[in-house]
Motif scaffolding. Structure first.
Motif, PDB file in Angstrom:
ATOM      1  N   VAL A   1       0.843  -1.205   0.000  1.00 38.71           N
ATOM      2  CA  VAL A   1       0.000   0.000   0.000  1.00 38.71           C
ATOM      3  C   VAL A   1       0.875   1.251   0.000  1.00 38.71           C
ATOM      4  CG1 VAL A   1      -1.693   1.328   1.324  1.00 38.71           C
ATOM      5  CG2 VAL A   1      -1.932  -1.154   1.122  1.00 38.71           C
TER       6      VAL A   1
ATOM      7  N   THR B   1       0.018   3.446  -3.313  1.00 36.71           N
ATOM      8  CA  THR B   1      -0.786   4.653  -3.068  1.00 36.71           C
ATOM      9  C   THR B   1      -0.073   5.937  -3.479  1.00 36.71           C
ATOM     10  OG1 THR B   1      -1.937   3.545  -1.259  1.00 36.71           O
ATOM     11  CG2 THR B   1      -2.098   5.940  -1.355  1.00 36.71           C
TER      12      THR B   1
ATOM     13  N   THR C   1      -1.025   3.760   5.266  1.00 34.33           N
ATOM     14  CA  THR C   1      -0.613   2.356   5.340  1.00 34.33           C
ATOM     15  C   THR C   1      -0.834   1.775   6.728  1.00 34.33           C
ATOM     16  OG1 THR C   1       1.687   2.934   5.894  1.00 34.33           O
ATOM     17  CG2 THR C   1       1.136   2.754   3.568  1.00 34.33           C
TER      18      THR C   1
ATOM     19  N   THR D   1      -4.084   0.009   7.420  1.00 35.47           N
ATOM     20  CA  THR D   1      -4.356  -1.273   6.767  1.00 35.47           C
ATOM     21  C   THR D   1      -4.010  -2.442   7.681  1.00 35.47           C
ATOM     22  OG1 THR D   1      -2.140  -1.394   5.762  1.00 35.47           O
ATOM     23  CG2 THR D   1      -3.851  -0.249   4.517  1.00 35.47           C
TER      24      THR D   1
END
Length: 479
Positions: A167, A171, A392, A395
């Motif tokens: 991520v 991202t 992040t 997550t």
């Protein structure tokens, strides 16, 4: 202002990039260095550079420690003061400096009688030697971090660290690239290059702060370290892709496959073989009678893995960290850590001061018209760089008490890795000056705000700052 001068032409990459072996100069340069006339001045210049580095590191670290800030932030600030941005005591070719604006060279001329003809040679070789010591310093740092880490804990958070890393790469890359194309009308290839520069994480800076805050063995610290290691591997792959795209206009699939396979094989193979060899390592150490019977074999192991990682186009620090992880499982871990710390105290400050000294914060000056467009784009990149990593942490799943914000903040600093991306883009002519400056500003800001932000998000009571009981029970010291 030539922003590409911060990390200049392609040969310089071979000396400073994390992704290539370090090669010190050319044969003719070394031959020149060996002449009786220049050798004493070269050695004197190296000694003077180390004095400057240690003074900057100590003073900066002390100031920050007394202000309850991470000492590594002081080392970075100290590097700024003595580097190309301020005093010009410690300047490097890849940082935009040369012998003519090095006060250290002027000092040698005035006090040691260095000739005008010998200044250029002395400056080049001194810069290369200090840069190499800096790279060795970060290898030692990651070896020490590996010894401080817990392999079982890393494996336990492996899935979460992998998600955080992916991520944290995808991202900022997507938002950065698409934002530059849609908002600033940047061409596709330069936008991709800038987006790629947003993916990196400087594991050295984050790991040092975590160690100083006693958070390295907590779940947050292990997730950050695991994700940062994977970030480096993914960063290598991304760099290979964008470099190929810049040179040929197309992506070489074989290079991507090679880097992925080599990363997996190296990490898994080194850990498995290392764990199998651990009993023999202990037997060898016990059998040796000479001084350094533990430290020297351990450093040999760390340098061998670093060498292997380098020659297969990974990073030396990846090898050093893996070596530390493996040796952390031996009964010699605590003794080894005690012996490595003094070496780290000597070499690691060189890395942080040099990284900062090479950074020219002149690109932040809005009074220079050429900087203004870059500063506008830099503002966008900084927002994406911070938010793209902070998300992040959210997550992470399955751990109610984990500090998710701290995990995201720990992934923020780009450090020297981001500068490598900018340098390659500039050298290939892909990046326009404004975007080149924007990337450099983004790297500067994210590198310097991460340590104090980590201090803030990890602000807990003294009891909470200590490792959790289960971490203590499984730590190397308990064995």
């Amino acid at each position: 202002m030539n922003f590409g001068g911060l990390i200049s032409a392609a040969p310089v990459f071979d000396a400073i990039a994390w992704f290539d072996p370090i090669r010190i100069g050319s044969t003719s340069l070394l031959a020149s260095a060996s002449t009786a006339d220049n050798a004493p001045f070269i050695f004197a210049g190296i000694l003077a550079s180390l004095v400057v580095i240690y003074l900057a590191s100590t003073i900066g670290g002390e100031v920050c420690a007394r202000l309850n800030l991470p000492p590594v932030l002081g080392q970075l600030i100290g590097g700024l003061v003595v580097g190309i941005s301020a005093l010009h005591l410690l300047v490097f070719p890849e940082g935009g400096g040369d012998s003519s604006n090095s006060l250290l060279m002027s000092f040698l001329e005035a006090t040691a009688g260095l000739s005008v003809d010998g200044v250029t040679t002395t400056f080049q070789i001194d810069s290369e030697v200090i840069s190499v010591l800096s790279e060795i310093g970060v290898v030692i740092l990651l070896f020490e971090i590996g010894l401080e880490s817990n392999l079982q804990e890393l494996l336990r958070v492996g899935t979460q660290a992998t998600i955080v890393a992916i991520v944290g790469v995808v991202t900022p890359f997507l938002f950065g690239t698409l934002g530059l194309i849609t908002l600033f009308h940047i061409s596709t290839v330069p936008a991709i290059f800038a987006g790629a520069a947003l993916t990196a994480t400087s594991i050295g800076i984050t790991a040092k702060v975590l160690a100083e805050l006693n958070y390295l063995n907590r779940s947050e610290g292990q997730i950050i370290i695991g994700a940062a290691v994977l970030d480096d591997v993914l960063g290598i792959i991304v760099l290979a892709v964008v470099a190929s795209l810049a040179k040929t206009g197309e992506v070489e699939l074989t290079n991507i496959i090679y880097l992925i396979l080599s990363s997996v094989v190296f990490l898994v193979g080194a850990i498995l073989i290392g764990r199998w060899l651990n009993p023999y390592f202990v037997q060898l150490v016990d059998a040796l009678k000479t001084r350094g019977q533990l430290l020297i074999p351990a450093l040999i192991f760390a340098f061998v893995l670093s060498y292997i990682a380098t020659v297969i186009k990974l990073e030396a620090i990846l090898g050093a960290f893996t070596a530390g992880l493996v040796l952390a499982e031996t009964q010699k871990c605590r003794e080894l850590k005690n012996q490595v710390v003094p070496i780290a105290d000597i070499l690691v400050p060189i890395f942080f001061v040099v990284v900062s000294a090479k950074t020219d914060i002149g690109v932040l000056n809005p009074a220079v018209p050429a900087n203004r467009e870059g500063l506008i784009m830099a503002s966008f990149l900084i927002v994406v760089a911070i938010l793209g990593k902070v998300v992040t942490g959210f997550t992470v799943f399955g751990q109610e008490k984990v500090n998710r914000l701290a995990i995201g903040v720990g992934m923020i600093p780009r450090g020297e890795v981001g500068l490598v991306f900018a340098g390659i883009g500039s050298a290939t002519g892909v990046l326009p000056p404004a975007l080149d400056a924007a990337i450099i500003v983004m790297v500067i800001v994210t590198t310097f705000i991460a340590p104090p932000l980590l201090q803030i998000v990890f602000q807990r009571s003294p009891e909470q700052n200590l490792p959790q009981p289960e971490a203590i029970a499984s730590s190397p010291e308990s064995r």
